[in-house]
Structures are given as structure tokens and as C-alpha cells.
Write an enzyme that holds these catalytic residues in place. Structure first.
Site, PDB file in Angstrom:
ATOM      1  N   ARG A  25     -70.241  41.838  82.638  1.00 41.60           N
ATOM      2  CA  ARG A  25     -70.125  40.626  82.882  1.00 41.60           C
ATOM      3  C   ARG A  25     -68.607  40.512  83.569  1.00 41.60           C
ATOM      4  O   ARG A  25     -67.959  41.432  83.745  1.00 41.60           O
ATOM      5  CB  ARG A  25     -70.059  39.728  81.387  1.00 41.60           C
ATOM      6  CG  ARG A  25     -69.657  40.386  80.293  1.00 41.60           C
ATOM      7  CD  ARG A  25     -68.136  40.720  80.241  1.00 41.60           C
ATOM      8  NE  ARG A  25     -67.225  39.785  80.639  1.00 41.60           N
ATOM      9  CZ  ARG A  25     -66.047  40.070  80.846  1.00 41.60           C
ATOM     10  NH1 ARG A  25     -65.638  41.150  80.947  1.00 41.60           N
ATOM     11  NH2 ARG A  25     -65.358  38.797  81.036  1.00 41.60           N
ATOM     12  N   GLY A  26     -68.383  39.188  83.841  1.00 42.41           N
ATOM     13  CA  GLY A  26     -67.061  39.086  84.720  1.00 42.41           C
ATOM     14  C   GLY A  26     -67.547  38.698  86.157  1.00 42.41           C
ATOM     15  O   GLY A  26     -68.309  39.756  86.795  1.00 42.41           O
ATOM     16  N   ALA A  27     -67.314  37.945  86.691  1.00 39.50           N
ATOM     17  CA  ALA A  27     -67.635  37.491  88.236  1.00 39.50           C
ATOM     18  C   ALA A  27     -67.822  38.917  89.197  1.00 39.50           C
ATOM     19  O   ALA A  27     -68.715  39.136  89.654  1.00 39.50           O
ATOM     20  CB  ALA A  27     -67.126  36.413  88.848  1.00 39.50           C
ATOM     21  N   ARG A  32     -78.053  35.352  86.298  1.00 38.97           N
ATOM     22  CA  ARG A  32     -76.759  34.323  85.915  1.00 38.97           C
ATOM     23  C   ARG A  32     -76.459  33.167  86.898  1.00 38.97           C
ATOM     24  O   ARG A  32     -76.110  33.714  88.094  1.00 38.97           O
ATOM     25  CB  ARG A  32     -75.524  35.044  85.341  1.00 38.97           C
ATOM     26  CG  ARG A  32     -75.866  35.978  84.064  1.00 38.97           C
ATOM     27  CD  ARG A  32     -74.744  36.721  83.295  1.00 38.97           C
ATOM     28  NE  ARG A  32     -73.648  35.458  82.724  1.00 38.97           N
ATOM     29  CZ  ARG A  32     -72.716  35.467  82.188  1.00 38.97           C
ATOM     30  NH1 ARG A  32     -71.956  36.793  82.409  1.00 38.97           N
ATOM     31  NH2 ARG A  32     -71.956  34.597  81.658  1.00 38.97           N
ATOM     32  N   GLN A  84     -65.109  37.141  74.212  1.00 40.53           N
ATOM     33  CA  GLN A  84     -64.710  38.066  75.024  1.00 40.53           C
ATOM     34  C   GLN A  84     -63.054  38.128  75.064  1.00 40.53           C
ATOM     35  O   GLN A  84     -62.579  39.280  75.357  1.00 40.53           O
ATOM     36  CB  GLN A  84     -64.901  37.647  76.647  1.00 40.53           C
ATOM     37  CG  GLN A  84     -66.363  37.623  76.957  1.00 40.53           C
ATOM     38  CD  GLN A  84     -67.159  36.404  76.856  1.00 40.53           C
ATOM     39  OE1 GLN A  84     -66.709  35.569  75.903  1.00 40.53           O
ATOM     40  NE2 GLN A  84     -67.897  35.946  77.758  1.00 40.53           N
ATOM     41  N   ASP A 132     -65.004  31.887  87.716  1.00 42.99           N
ATOM     42  CA  ASP A 132     -66.507  32.431  88.278  1.00 42.99           C
ATOM     43  C   ASP A 132     -66.835  31.918  89.424  1.00 42.99           C
ATOM     44  O   ASP A 132     -67.713  32.247  90.162  1.00 42.99           O
ATOM     45  CB  ASP A 132     -67.446  32.163  86.972  1.00 42.99           C
ATOM     46  CG  ASP A 132     -67.123  32.932  85.808  1.00 42.99           C
ATOM     47  OD1 ASP A 132     -65.933  32.323  85.160  1.00 42.99           O
ATOM     48  OD2 ASP A 132     -67.505  34.095  85.587  1.00 42.99           O
ATOM     49  N   ASN A 160     -64.621  28.216  85.147  1.00 38.12           N
ATOM     50  CA  ASN A 160     -64.425  29.321  84.369  1.00 38.12           C
ATOM     51  C   ASN A 160     -65.171  29.241  83.011  1.00 38.12           C
ATOM     52  O   ASN A 160     -65.509  28.260  82.736  1.00 38.12           O
ATOM     53  CB  ASN A 160     -62.897  29.468  84.099  1.00 38.12           C
ATOM     54  CG  ASN A 160     -62.315  30.883  83.876  1.00 38.12           C
ATOM     55  OD1 ASN A 160     -62.655  32.030  84.225  1.00 38.12           O
ATOM     56  ND2 ASN A 160     -61.651  30.831  82.979  1.00 38.12           N
ATOM     57  N   LYS A 161     -64.704  30.325  82.164  1.00 38.98           N
ATOM     58  CA  LYS A 161     -65.500  30.343  81.021  1.00 38.98           C
ATOM     59  C   LYS A 161     -64.838  29.121  80.051  1.00 38.98           C
ATOM     60  O   LYS A 161     -64.026  28.315  80.032  1.00 38.98           O
ATOM     61  CB  LYS A 161     -64.794  31.324  79.814  1.00 38.98           C
ATOM     62  CG  LYS A 161     -65.283  31.382  78.633  1.00 38.98           C
ATOM     63  CD  LYS A 161     -66.779  31.552  78.472  1.00 38.98           C
ATOM     64  CE  LYS A 161     -67.318  32.902  79.513  1.00 38.98           C
ATOM     65  NZ  LYS A 161     -68.796  32.724  79.757  1.00 38.98           N
TER      66      LYS A 161
HETATM   67  C1  LIG Z   1     -62.748  37.748  86.756  1.00 39.64           C
HETATM   68  S1  LIG Z   1     -64.108  36.983  86.383  1.00 39.64           S
HETATM   69  C2  LIG Z   1     -63.824  36.508  84.905  1.00 39.64           C
HETATM   70  C3  LIG Z   1     -64.499  35.448  84.221  1.00 39.64           C
HETATM   71  O1  LIG Z   1     -65.939  35.667  83.926  1.00 39.64           O
HETATM   72  C4  LIG Z   1     -66.097  35.551  82.580  1.00 39.64           C
HETATM   73  O2  LIG Z   1     -67.248  35.090  82.106  1.00 39.64           O
HETATM   74  P1  LIG Z   1     -68.487  36.028  81.388  1.00 39.64           P
HETATM   75  O3  LIG Z   1     -67.715  36.892  80.548  1.00 39.64           O
HETATM   76  O4  LIG Z   1     -69.236  35.137  80.699  1.00 39.64           O
HETATM   77  O5  LIG Z   1     -68.917  36.812  82.665  1.00 39.64           O
HETATM   78  C5  LIG Z   1     -65.051  34.449  82.189  1.00 39.64           C
HETATM   79  O6  LIG Z   1     -65.345  33.266  82.725  1.00 39.64           O
HETATM   80  C6  LIG Z   1     -63.924  35.052  83.019  1.00 39.64           C
HETATM   81  O7  LIG Z   1     -62.798  34.027  83.122  1.00 39.64           O
END
Ligand SMILES: CSC[C@H]1O[C@H](OP(=O)(O)O)[C@H](O)[C@@H]1O
Length: 365
Positions: A53-55, A90, A203, A244, A254-255
Site C-alpha cells: 500500500r502507499g501510492a 484501488r 498504518q 495519494d 490523503n488518508k
Molecule cells: C506516499 S503515499 C502514502 C499514502 O498512502 C496511504 O494510503 P494507504 O495506506 O491506504 O495506501 C496514506 O494515504 C499515505 O499518506
């Protein structure tokens, strides 16, 4: 970055020279386990279930997913189907679309026999480019931290609040929001990080705290709702978050919960920065609140929580009354007016069309 002293990336080619190995982030911080993805379907499932996960990491996994697809069937039809399947995993992080379009656009004019090796090559390049982008984000963000710390008289503690995980686990290495913090730590600036636990998947508690602990960076895990109080009492010197998807006008998706932190920061005069590479900018959008698709995830992420029991085993428990309905939206959008600045691999700019045009004149038009 390092896990128990060993330098790691989040994604790499497995020992069999064609499988794609990733850190299984659903097992962290309690277990460091990897998975080897050997099909496009496995790559899609890893993104969907947040093994990765993470963009930026989602984008890189999507790119390797196309390589795995071309290994299975390099036809035009399968390329199109794989692109669609991976894109649907996603909806919010624009890096996924960017990476899939980039790789598929390069493969389309090729002979099918050339596509698999070209896809693996490009996916590896995307990973290497992301590492350099995040390193550069770190350098530019370090100067923001240094400037604020010096302006405050070089106190023996500089408090940074972050939300969710935008560290090296969200990218290939270094991270976005955490890269400046790592570099400030290495530069001897006494950073302390308030780590939002970041409900519902935590997270922050499970990934950001793990990363910072492994690197030796002083940090405190807090309930998501504590940040405003800390800001009111002068205990937050700045906030840095990831993204994101950021619009051409500087709105930052973002989250979930990021927007509320930005409101509190704005109300208390706390500098609020978003750190992101160019692959996270969606140049086609202007109004993030209206236009960015917000992922809605399974309510079980909210109704259940997983942790370590007294005997060290992992357990998942239900924390809600039976029959209660849940809503689980994964992201929100912080309007540009609440963002102090964007920290990118090309430098720091205002969260505005003009600011982004100044850094990316060739794209912003
Ligand atoms: C550097 S992108 C990080 C970004 O992604 C996370 O979402 P997820 O864990 O659901 O993929 C979160 O929004 C982070 O800030």
C-alpha cells in the site's frame, strides 16, 4: 531503509529471477514476512488487500503486475485486460494509473514477444526513479525543517506531526513525508514525531512507528484525535503528510483524517506540508473535493482490529456491538488553501496552479 539492520526495499525481483517479492505489510509490525507474486492476479490481490500500500508502491506493484501479465500472455487483449484489472484494485492513488498507463503505453507498439522483458525493465526503472524522487523530497523537506528549527532558536526538540504512513514502506525506499524526517535526524536536528495511529487500519501505529523505531527516530504514537489539542498547546512545530493524489491546483488527497489535521493546523498557525513525487500529481483535476474518487473499503477494517496477545500470538477481535452499521471511507481531500506548501522532488512550492507550474512548466501548461 533498514529492518533489523538489513537494508531493504519494499519490492524486488525474487530469487527465481521472475517472481516479484514484496514485504507483506499486513503482518507488520509483529512479523517481517514477504510474499512472492507470480501472476498478474496475485499482484492485483496484493494491492487490493494492502499487502502492499502507499501510492508509489501501489504504482510500482501495478507496473510489475503488467510484467507478470505479459509473461502469462503478451497479447493486446491480455495487456488491456491486465491494465483494467490492476487499475480497478484501488481507485484513489493516481500513481497506479500513472504507472499502468506508462508501462502499457510503451508496450502497446511493441511486438508481443518483446513485451515481457520491456515491462520488467520499465517496472525496475519506475522503482529506481521513485527512490531518487523520494531522496530528493527528503533533501528539500530537510531544508524546510531546518529553517523552522533555526527560526525557533534551535530548541533541543522539534516536533513534527504526521498522519498514516508515508514512509519508505509506502514507496520503494526513503518515503515521502518521512524522508525529510530521516534526513533531519541524520543531520542532527532533534526531531520528535507525533505519529497519528490512523484509524481504522492503523498504518501510523503499525507502520510509521515501526519505521521510525527501526531508524532510531524519537516518536510518540497518539490517538488521531489528539493532534488538535497538541497544536493548541504549542506542541507541534509542523505537520508533514503524504498524498495519494494532488490536483493541478494543489488540493491534497490523503488518508482519511488528514483534512481535520489541516484544519487544526490552520487554526493554530502550524505549518502544514504535503510531500509527494510528480507521479502523484493529477494534472487533469482542479477541484479535489469534487473530482477525486474516494475509496470506500470493507467495514470489517473498522469493526475489527488485529494485535498481539499476551502470549505473543496475533488475534483479531470485533470491537463493535452486533448490528451496528459502519462507514469506512479511506481518504479525504485537504483544499489547497489549508496547505502551506508542497514538497516535491523538484523543490518546494505553494499549493497552487502557479506553484506547480513553476516546478513542472513542461507539464502544467
Ligand atoms: C506516499 S503515499 C502514502 C499514502 O498512502 C496511504 O494510503 P494507504 O495506506 O491506504 O495506501 C496514506 O494515504 C499515505 O499518506
Amino acid at each position: 531503509m533498514k529492518i533489523y539492520g538489513e537494508s531493504r526495499r519494499t519490492i524486488w525481483i525474487a530469487a527465481d529471477s521472475w517472481g516479484v517479492e514484496v514485504i507483506d505489510q499486513t503482518r507488520l509490525p509483529f512479523e517481517v514476512e514477504t510474499k512472492v507474486l507470480r501472476s498478474m492476479a496475485a499482484a492485483a490481490e496484493a494491492i487490493r488487500t494492502m499487502v502492499v500500500r502507499g501510492a508509489p508502491l501501489i504504482g510500482a506493484t501495478g507496473a510489475y503486475g503488467l510484467a507478470l501479465a505479459m509473461r502469462e500472455d503478451p497479447s493486446d487483449a491480455n495487456l488491456a485486460e491486465a491494465h483494467a484489472t490492476l487499475l480497478a484494485t484501488r481507485p484513489t492513488a493516481v500513481n497506479l494509473r500513472w504507472a499502468l498507463d506508462d508501462v502499457a503505453g510503451r508496450l502497446a507498439p511493441m511486438a508481443p514477444s518483446e513485451r515481457m522483458s520491456a515491462a520488467y525493465r520499465r517496472a525496475a526503472e519506475i522503482c529506481d526513479e521513485d527512490v531518487e524522487s523520494c531522496r530528493s523530497i527528503g533533501r528539500h523537506g530537510l531544508e524546510i525543517i531546518r529553517g523552522l528549527w533555526e527560526k525557533k532558536g534551535k530548541p533541543d526538540r522539534f516536533d513534527v506531526l504526521t498522519h498514516c504512513n508515508a514512509g519508505w514502506l509506502a514507496t520503494i525506499d526513503w518515503g515521502t513525508a518521512l524522508a525529510p524526517i530521516y534526513m533531519a535526524y541524520e543531520a542532527g536536528i532533534p526531531v520528535h514525531v507525533w505519529v497519528d495511529e490512523t484509524r481504522p487500519r492503523n498504518q501510523g501505529a503499525s507502520l510509521t512507528a515501526f519505521e521510525l523505531g527501526q531508524h532510531g527516530v524519537d516518536h510518540t504514537v497518539i490517538a488521531d484525535n489528539l493532534g488538535g489539542h497538541l497544536m493548541q498547546h504549542g506542541q507541534v512545530d509542523m505537520a508533514i503528510v503524504g498524498s495519494d493524489r494532488t490536483t493541478a491546483a494543489g488540493d491534497v488527497c490523503n488518508k482519511i483524517g488528514t483534512y481535520l489535521k489541516a484544519l487544526a493546523a490552520h487554526d493554530n498557525g502550524v505549518p502544514f506540508y504535503a510531500a509527494l513525487p510528480y507521479t502523484t500529481i493529477d494534472w487533469s483535476l482542479s477541484d479535489g473535493v469534487e473530482e477525486i474518487p474516494i475509496e470506500e473499503r470493507d467495514g470489517r477494517e473498522l469493526s475489527h482490529i488485529t494485535g498481539r496477545t499476551e502470549d505473543g500470538s496475533l488475534a483479531t477481535v470485533d470491537i463493535l456491538p452486533r448490528g451496528s452499521r459502519v462507514a469506512n471511507f479511506g481518504f479525504d481531500v485537504t483544499p489547497a488553501r489549508l496547505v502551506t506548501g508542497l514538497i516535491t522532488e523538484r523543490g518546494v512550492c505553494a499549493a497552487s496552479r502557479e506553484g506547480l507550474r513553476g516546478l513542472y512548466p513542461e507539464v502544467a501548461g
